[in-house]
Design a protein around this motif. Structure first.
Motif, PDB file in Angstrom:
ATOM      1  N   ARG A  46       0.831  -1.254   0.048  1.00 34.13           N
ATOM      2  CA  ARG A  46       0.047   0.090   0.021  1.00 34.13           C
ATOM      3  C   ARG A  46       1.003   1.488  -0.182  1.00 34.13           C
TER       4      ARG A  46
ATOM      5  N   ARG B 182      -7.952  -3.729  -4.148  1.00 34.46           N
ATOM      6  CA  ARG B 182      -8.574  -3.356  -3.055  1.00 34.46           C
ATOM      7  C   ARG B 182      -8.280  -2.155  -2.309  1.00 34.46           C
ATOM      8  N   PHE B 183      -7.163  -1.751  -2.364  1.00 34.21           N
ATOM      9  CA  PHE B 183      -6.560  -0.487  -1.865  1.00 34.21           C
ATOM     10  C   PHE B 183      -7.136   0.901  -2.842  1.00 34.21           C
TER      11      PHE B 183
ATOM     12  N   ARG C  17      -9.418   1.276  -4.328  1.00 28.90           N
ATOM     13  CA  ARG C  17     -10.988   1.782  -4.514  1.00 28.90           C
ATOM     14  C   ARG C  17     -11.235   2.982  -3.424  1.00 28.90           C
ATOM     15  N   SER C  18     -10.319   2.900  -2.338  1.00 26.40           N
ATOM     16  CA  SER C  18     -10.349   3.947  -1.327  1.00 26.40           C
ATOM     17  C   SER C  18      -9.396   4.852  -1.292  1.00 26.40           C
ATOM     18  N   LEU C  19      -8.504   4.681  -2.093  1.00 29.99           N
ATOM     19  CA  LEU C  19      -6.995   5.638  -2.046  1.00 29.99           C
ATOM     20  C   LEU C  19      -7.406   7.002  -2.067  1.00 29.99           C
ATOM     21  N   GLU C  20      -8.264   7.411  -3.144  1.00 31.35           N
ATOM     22  CA  GLU C  20      -8.425   8.652  -3.170  1.00 31.35           C
ATOM     23  C   GLU C  20      -9.273   9.506  -2.189  1.00 31.35           C
ATOM     24  N   LYS C  21     -10.246   8.617  -1.594  1.00 36.70           N
ATOM     25  CA  LYS C  21     -11.050   9.329  -0.390  1.00 36.70           C
ATOM     26  C   LYS C  21     -10.140   9.527   0.653  1.00 36.70           C
ATOM     27  N   GLY C  22      -9.230   8.490   0.998  1.00 35.96           N
ATOM     28  CA  GLY C  22      -8.367   8.613   2.260  1.00 35.96           C
ATOM     29  C   GLY C  22      -7.297   9.674   2.117  1.00 35.96           C
TER      30      GLY C  22
ATOM     31  N   LEU D 113      -9.713   5.958   9.522  1.00 33.57           N
ATOM     32  CA  LEU D 113      -8.823   5.886   8.031  1.00 33.57           C
ATOM     33  C   LEU D 113      -8.242   4.426   7.893  1.00 33.57           C
TER      34      LEU D 113
ATOM     35  N   THR E 108     -11.794   2.352   7.602  1.00 38.27           N
ATOM     36  CA  THR E 108     -12.732   2.421   6.540  1.00 38.27           C
ATOM     37  C   THR E 108     -12.076   2.630   5.357  1.00 38.27           C
ATOM     38  N   PHE E 109     -10.635   3.082   5.133  1.00 44.64           N
ATOM     39  CA  PHE E 109     -10.014   3.067   3.824  1.00 44.64           C
ATOM     40  C   PHE E 109      -8.724   2.197   3.695  1.00 44.64           C
TER      41      PHE E 109
END
Length: 615
Positions: free
Chosen positions: A335, A391-392, A394-399, A417, A420-421
């Motif tokens: 990650r 998997r990571f 999909r949430s990278l930009e939000k985090g 963080l 959820t992310f």
């Protein structure tokens, strides 16, 4: 000079001096719960440094795959890597007396230091005027190492090298070695000793002048990067006691030199990532990010190259991304690579880019390690990397957006963080620090404990270097794996073999090759077989024998190891016979009861069993 040349020359050099090449131990220690990864060549040899006879004799040599999770934060400069190959040679025991066969006995400073100097200057062709050394200044009742100093003086004089500034002395923070670090951190019983390090001078003052240490005086142990440590001869002659230090029953030599750094010195390339072991990977990263490997991007590209190489070898050792132990470290590496790629390219890099980097890594490494096959190993590594990155991703930009827009993070926000992310807290701390912001780690740990999302053993892996508890239960679990291994063969067939294990005082994890899911009936049969052998209270004994004798006896050899000469075979009554390093209980009745908790499919025709020993 290639990396493969250095490995071949090193092994032959010490074989010519009476050493036996020993197996490259698994990157994930086999039946050793005290650490998550093999971090040095000496790690599997601790019992022998303390006096136990080694099956191969007193002179040993190898090239050991190693990984140091504590170095993750160091990655980004010109010389640090988490994964590396440690070239090692050892002497286990006191030097031979004059009337003994010196080539078969142990050796110490007067042999070790000249041999390494000869290897560097004659075998690798390194200019001796570019070499500098350090020695131990002394500590409490342990004297200053003037013996090594005098040896080095004579060696440099033999090559007509000016001695001015050639030899430096440092204290326990630089010239003392143990697995735990400085003497104050060593537990009672651990071996350690003073060391003498060799440094290569790239002789470029600009390296220091443009570094973060430009306002300090440069010296051979300076972190600016002008000087690179390329070898460390540890004189393992002390053992920590309750009152300080005592002499070990024998004097040992424990040498380690990183292949990557030896290659840098042999080719006069001060940036490890520009050597043949990394440059093709860097070029692939340049293409994937459309950025150049220059001052602005060097650190991030080095992180990606290092972390993905380490991930490849950890995956090949049977680890998958998870929230604890080795799996957590692997997840953190992958990650962190994703984050660095994102920061370089300003977008989420496609999975094909990561696949190309992994393929390049395997293409480089199969030239050095004959056990690797790019095509075969890529099929093992690819799906693991792909699943974790997707998997990571999909949430990278939000985090990242949350980190960008927030002020200092509370512990609960940092935990959210993570939960959820999927941001490992170390990555969150790093990203916040880049923006001058802080994370309340004390609050994070409180949330971490409250939610029970990770086991306490995983928190050791995350924050304290991976140490977990060990004791009688762990030894009992180790013995139980021998019974389990044979019971699996009895139930499923002789083709079943162990491919890995991890044992703590709470549970056994045992990995083996088998293509189908085990039925409830098969699991019960295996469990009943183990318990029947426990009830028989079979004697456990160790016998030293030749490899041919072990084969004739029908002993199981684990992990396709490259055994030579004499080996240890542990016999559990007439039931189980395995080549193994120990330790074990004396009788199976000590185990009381064995219980299989669950089974898992870990892919590629491999299964995992979790079990407990109830004492």
């Amino acid at each position: 000079m290639t990396a493969q040349d250095i490995v071949s020359k090193y092994i032959k050099f010490f074989e010519d001096r009476g050493h036996k090449e020993i197996v490259n131990s698994s990157l994930v220690p086999e039946n050793d719960p005290t650490t998550l990864f093999t971090s040095s060549g000496m790690q599997p040899l601790v019992p022998y440094l303390l006096g136990e006879p080694h099956p191969q004799g007193t002179r040993l040599v190898n090239a050991q795959n190693s990984f140091r999770s504590q170095d993750i934060e160091e990655i980004g400069d010109n010389r640090h890597t988490t994964f590396f190959r440690m070239m090692g040679n050892w002497s286990l025991g006191d030097p031979a007396s004059p009337d003994e066969n010196a080539s078969q006995g142990g050796y110490f400073k007067k042999e070790q230091l000249p041999w390494f100097f000869e290897f560097l200057t004659n075998e690798l062709g390194i200019d001796p005027s570019k070499l500098y050394v350090s020695c131990f200044v002394g500590f409490n009742n342990i004297p200053k190492d003037t013996e090594s100093e005098e040896i080095w003086k004579e060696l440099f004089k033999s090559k007509n090298v000016n001695l001015e500034g050639r030899i430096s002395f440092y204290g326990v923070d630089k010239n003392w070695w143990s697995r735990s670090g400085v003497p104050d951190k060593m537990p009672v019983g651990e071996p350690g000793g003073p060391d003498s390090e060799v440094f290569y001078d790239f002789n470029d003052p600009k390296i220091h002048e443009t570094s973060a240490f430009k306002d300090e005086k440069c010296h051979i142990n300076c972190d600016c990067g002008r000087y690179m440590e390329i070898g460390n001869s540890v004189f393992m002659q002390y053992q920590k006691s309750a009152g300080g230090f005592e002499e070990l029953p024998q004097k040992n030599v424990d040498f380690g030199g990183g292949l990557e750094r030896l290659l840098a010195a042999a080719t006069n390339e001060q940036d490890i990532f520009k050597t043949e072991l990394y440059s093709p990977v860097i070029k692939t990263i340049e293409k994937a990010t459309n950025k150049k490997y220059d001052d602005e991007n060097k650190a991030s590209m080095r992180v990606i190259a290092d972390h993905l190489k380490a991930s490849v070898f950890i995956i090949l050792a049977g680890v998958k991304p998870a929230n604890k132990e080795q799996g957590y470290v692997l997840r953190r590496l992958l990650r962190r690579s994703v984050v660095k790629m994102y920061q370089l390219a300003d977008i989420m890099a496609p999975i094909d880019a990561f696949n190309l980097i992994v393929e390049e890594i395997l293409a480089i490494e199969e030239k050095v390690d004959t056990r690797l096959e790019k095509k075969r190993d890529f099929e093992i590594v690819k799906p693991v990397v792909q699943e974790e990155i997707q998997r990571f991703g999909r949430s990278l930009e939000k985090g990242l957006k949350m980190i960008e827009t927030t002020t200092d993070l509370t512990g609960k926000e940092a935990f959210d963080l993570y939960q959820t992310f999927g941001f490992p807290v170390e990555i969150t701390v790093e990203l916040m620090a880049q923006k001058g912001k802080k994370v309340n780690l004390d609050e994070f740990m409180a949330e971490f404990e409250k939610h029970k999302e990770l086991s306490r053993s995983a928190s050791a892996g995350m924050f304290r270097g991976g140490l977990v508890d060990s004791g009688e239960k762990t030894v009992a679990g180790h013995t139980a794996t021998h019974l389990l291994h044979q019971a699996l063969k009895d139930t499923l067939g002789e083709k079943v073999n162990q491919i890995g294990s991890n044992i703590t005082d709470e549970r056994i994890r045992f990995d083996f090759n088998y293509g189908e899911k085990l039925t409830e009936e098969q699991l019960k049969q295996i469990e009943d077989t183990v318990n029947s052998k426990i009830k028989e209270n079979l004697k456990v004994e160790m016998k030293m024998m030749s490899l041919n004798e072990a084969r004739r006896l029908g002993a199981i050899g684990l992990f396709d190891a490259k055994y030579q000469d004499n080996v240890k075979v542990y016999l559990v009554g007439n039931y189980s016979k395995e080549i193994c390093g120990g330790p074990h209980v004396e009788n199976t009745g000590t185990l009381k009861n064995f219980k299989i908790i669950k089974q898992e499919n870990i892919g590629h025709g491999q299964k995992r069993i979790y079990a407990k020993v109830q004492q």
